[in-house]
Scaffold this active site. Structure first.
Site, PDB file in Angstrom:
ATOM      1  CE  LYS A 131      83.086 124.819  -5.998  1.00 37.83           C
ATOM      2  NZ  LYS A 131      83.035 123.384  -5.713  1.00 37.83           N
TER       3      LYS A 131
ATOM      4  N   GLY B 225      87.507 108.759 -18.619  1.00 40.13           N
ATOM      5  CA  GLY B 225      88.380 109.389 -17.625  1.00 40.13           C
ATOM      6  C   GLY B 225      88.711 108.439 -16.495  1.00 40.13           C
TER       7      GLY B 225
ATOM      8  N   GLY C 108      91.083 108.952 -13.996  1.00 41.29           N
ATOM      9  CA  GLY C 108      91.916 109.654 -13.028  1.00 41.29           C
ATOM     10  C   GLY C 108      91.626 109.088 -11.649  1.00 41.29           C
ATOM     11  CG  HIS C 109      92.762 111.330  -8.172  1.00 42.10           C
ATOM     12  ND1 HIS C 109      93.161 112.396  -8.935  1.00 42.10           N
ATOM     13  CD2 HIS C 109      93.790 111.032  -7.361  1.00 42.10           C
ATOM     14  CE1 HIS C 109      94.399 112.726  -8.605  1.00 42.10           C
ATOM     15  NE2 HIS C 109      94.806 111.917  -7.647  1.00 42.10           N
TER      16      HIS C 109
HETATM   17  P1  NAD Z   1      91.143 113.599 -12.138  1.00 38.78           P
HETATM   18  O1  NAD Z   1      91.702 114.870 -12.688  1.00 38.78           O
HETATM   19  O2  NAD Z   1      91.970 112.780 -11.228  1.00 38.78           O
HETATM   20  O3  NAD Z   1      90.701 112.631 -13.356  1.00 38.78           O
HETATM   21  C1  NAD Z   1      90.100 113.091 -14.507  1.00 38.78           C
HETATM   22  C2  NAD Z   1      90.659 112.242 -15.649  1.00 38.78           C
HETATM   23  O4  NAD Z   1      89.954 112.588 -16.841  1.00 38.78           O
HETATM   24  C3  NAD Z   1      92.146 112.477 -15.913  1.00 38.78           C
HETATM   25  O5  NAD Z   1      92.836 111.239 -15.951  1.00 38.78           O
HETATM   26  C4  NAD Z   1      92.159 113.181 -17.260  1.00 38.78           C
HETATM   27  O6  NAD Z   1      93.319 112.855 -18.045  1.00 38.78           O
HETATM   28  C5  NAD Z   1      90.906 112.631 -17.889  1.00 38.78           C
HETATM   29  N1  NAD Z   1      90.361 113.417 -18.984  1.00 38.78           N
HETATM   30  C6  NAD Z   1      90.372 114.756 -19.153  1.00 38.78           C
HETATM   31  N2  NAD Z   1      89.776 115.092 -20.298  1.00 38.78           N
HETATM   32  C7  NAD Z   1      89.346 113.939 -20.854  1.00 38.78           C
HETATM   33  C8  NAD Z   1      88.641 113.620 -22.038  1.00 38.78           C
HETATM   34  N3  NAD Z   1      88.241 114.557 -22.898  1.00 38.78           N
HETATM   35  N4  NAD Z   1      88.374 112.324 -22.300  1.00 38.78           N
HETATM   36  C9  NAD Z   1      88.778 111.341 -21.469  1.00 38.78           C
HETATM   37  N5  NAD Z   1      89.462 111.590 -20.324  1.00 38.78           N
HETATM   38  C10 NAD Z   1      89.742 112.869 -20.033  1.00 38.78           C
HETATM   39  O7  NAD Z   1      89.753 114.004 -11.482  1.00 38.78           O
HETATM   40  P2  NAD Z   1      88.905 113.146 -10.456  1.00 38.78           P
HETATM   41  O8  NAD Z   1      89.200 113.616  -9.074  1.00 38.78           O
HETATM   42  O9  NAD Z   1      89.018 111.714 -10.792  1.00 38.78           O
HETATM   43  O10 NAD Z   1      87.427 113.666 -10.791  1.00 38.78           O
HETATM   44  C11 NAD Z   1      86.772 113.232 -11.973  1.00 38.78           C
HETATM   45  C12 NAD Z   1      85.439 113.979 -12.095  1.00 38.78           C
HETATM   46  O11 NAD Z   1      84.630 113.705 -10.967  1.00 38.78           O
HETATM   47  C13 NAD Z   1      85.577 115.505 -12.176  1.00 38.78           C
HETATM   48  O12 NAD Z   1      84.549 116.009 -12.994  1.00 38.78           O
HETATM   49  C14 NAD Z   1      85.320 115.937 -10.748  1.00 38.78           C
HETATM   50  O13 NAD Z   1      84.813 117.258 -10.681  1.00 38.78           O
HETATM   51  C15 NAD Z   1      84.272 114.928 -10.313  1.00 38.78           C
HETATM   52  N6  NAD Z   1      84.234 114.688  -8.869  1.00 38.78           N
HETATM   53  C16 NAD Z   1      85.324 114.232  -8.228  1.00 38.78           C
HETATM   54  C17 NAD Z   1      85.263 113.993  -6.858  1.00 38.78           C
HETATM   55  C18 NAD Z   1      86.454 113.453  -6.122  1.00 38.78           C
HETATM   56  O14 NAD Z   1      86.277 112.955  -4.999  1.00 38.78           O
HETATM   57  N7  NAD Z   1      87.650 113.493  -6.685  1.00 38.78           N
HETATM   58  C19 NAD Z   1      84.075 114.239  -6.137  1.00 38.78           C
HETATM   59  C20 NAD Z   1      82.944 114.694  -6.834  1.00 38.78           C
HETATM   60  C21 NAD Z   1      83.032 114.919  -8.211  1.00 38.78           C
END
Ligand code: NAD
Length: 355
Positions: A79, A180, A182-183
């Site tokens: 990392k 959450g 998001g993506h």
């Molecule tokens: P993202 O930023 O697209 O989505 C996260 C969502 O959580 C956002 O919509 C945000 O508004 C919401 N959020 C933030 N604080 C919050 C709270 N207190 N309560 C409710 N919602 C809240 O991120 P992502 O890419 O969807 O990733 C989500 C999680 O999964 C992260 O922890 C990330 O590290 C982990 N992750 C993602 C991937 C990936 O492929 N994107 C891979 C492995 C792990």
């Protein structure tokens, strides 16, 4: 149920990298190269000091070693963390300087995007080194690009396993509370809706939560209420450290399975879940779809090769849960044990690991 007694593996290399001209102040941790180049993203964050940077980088690098090992990738774990400059800076220049630091490691560390960094930043890194993935996708039908749907697929497959195992019913007969959308969370909601599950969702972003509610018929919960929502499965897809000594007691779900990294604030919290009869699907076992996508891009795999490894997520989770049951361990401790065994075996017999 006990914590495991084997110990964390120390990192192989920790480098402080600085570049006065660009403002670069970063730490690169090569945790393990036993299984291949130490792969893990580059995080840009407003760290208070070097101690905070080093602690975060070491913890995240070790996690990447375990995630990559258990996913069956020919990659070790590493990392990089970068302190956001406190003055105006040339972003491209900053990432080019970081790329030169990565190049100096001669392939022992493979970087990619992470929190605070983008595919465009990685394109700047790629001007200085080939040890980078997570680049902007050119053309369609290729691996790379947004890894979220891949991550969501692995979480969905894992959730099927946990529903059958702990709840003895298919997902169509379950209610899932997603924290959450998001993506990953939104993609997961779509998959669960397709499978007939009922959904409760919450997000600090009201537009995101409305979009998902309209698309899937989900009930919307408050941000504070999602943890104790009336659901069989709780899916953390927002932040880390949501499972803590003061939150475990609030959960009504009997399963925790989601995408967020580092869901347990502390290893003891995994025991607290087990003591309450809540099945925890270890985060790095179920959310490896994203790194599999990055690996596929870097290693030149076909989309079908990457997809096959992601489909294997369910089998890998079953292996972890079986070991946990057989050895009387909490699931996160069983996952750590399997990952450490795999890395230790590769360290003592590199040829076998390469085969
Ligand atoms: P993202 O930023 O697209 O989505 C996260 C969502 O959580 C956002 O919509 C945000 O508004 C919401 N959020 C933030 N604080 C919050 C709270 N207190 N309560 C409710 N919602 C809240 O991120 P992502 O890419 O969807 O990733 C989500 C999680 O999964 C992260 O922890 C990330 O590290 C982990 N992750 C993602 C991937 C990936 O492929 N994107 C891979 C492995 C792990």
């Amino acid at each position: 149920m006990t914590l495991d007694t084997d110990h964390a593996l120390p990192p192989e290399d920790v480098r402080i990298v600085r570049d006065e001209a660009s403002g670069l102040d970063a730490i690169i941790v090569v945790h393990s190269t036993a299984l291949g180049p130490a792969a893990g993203g580059c995080r840009l964050w407003s760290y208070a000091d070097r101690t905070a940077m080093a602690a975060d980088a070491c913890r995240l690098a070790e996690g990447m070693s375990y995630k990559n090992a258990l996913a069956g990738l020919p990659l070790g774990g590493g990392k990089a963390v970068m302190r956001a400059p406190d003055r105006a800076f040339d972003r491209r220049g900053l990432f080019r300087a970081f790329g030169r630091a990565v190049e100096k490691l001669k392939g022992s560390y493979l970087t990619a995007e992470d929190v605070g960094t983008t595919p465009e930043d990685m394109a700047a890194v790629a001007l200085e080194t080939r040890y980078v993935a997570g680049l902007p996708v050119r053309g369609s039908g290729l691996v790379g690009g947004d890894p979220s749907p891949w991550t969501a697929r692995g979480v969905f497959l894992s959730m099927q396993v946990t529903a059958e195992r702990r709840l003895e019913r298919p997902l169509k007969d379950c209610t899932v509370a997603i924290q959450g959308v998001g993506h990953v969370g939104a993609a997961l909601a779509g998959m669960l809706h397709g499978a007939g599950a009922r959904l409760i969702v919450a997000d600090v972003n009201s537009a995101a939560v409305s979009r998902v509610a309209v698309a899937t018929g989900a009930t919307v919960a408050s941000v504070g209420g999602i943890l104790s929502a009336e659901a069989e499965i709780f899916a953390p897809c927002a932040l880390g450290a949501v499972i803590r000594h003061d939150t475990v007691g609030k959960l009504r779900a009997r399963v925790v399975c989601g995408a967020a990294n580092n869901q347990l604030a502390d290893a003891e919290d995994g025991l607290r879940l087990a003591d309450r009869g809540i099945l925890y699907a270890p985060d790095y076992v179920v959310n490896a779809g994203g790194i599999i996508n990055v690996a596929a891009e870097y290693l030149g795999w076909t989309p079908s090769g990457a997809a096959a490894l992601i489909e294997g997520t369910a089998d890998r989770l079953v292996r972890v849960l079986d070991l946990a049951e057989a050895a009387g361990l909490a699931p996160h401790a069983a996952a750590n044990r399997l990952a450490r065994q795999k890395i230790a075996a590769a360290r003592s017999s590199p040829l076998a690991a390469a085969a």
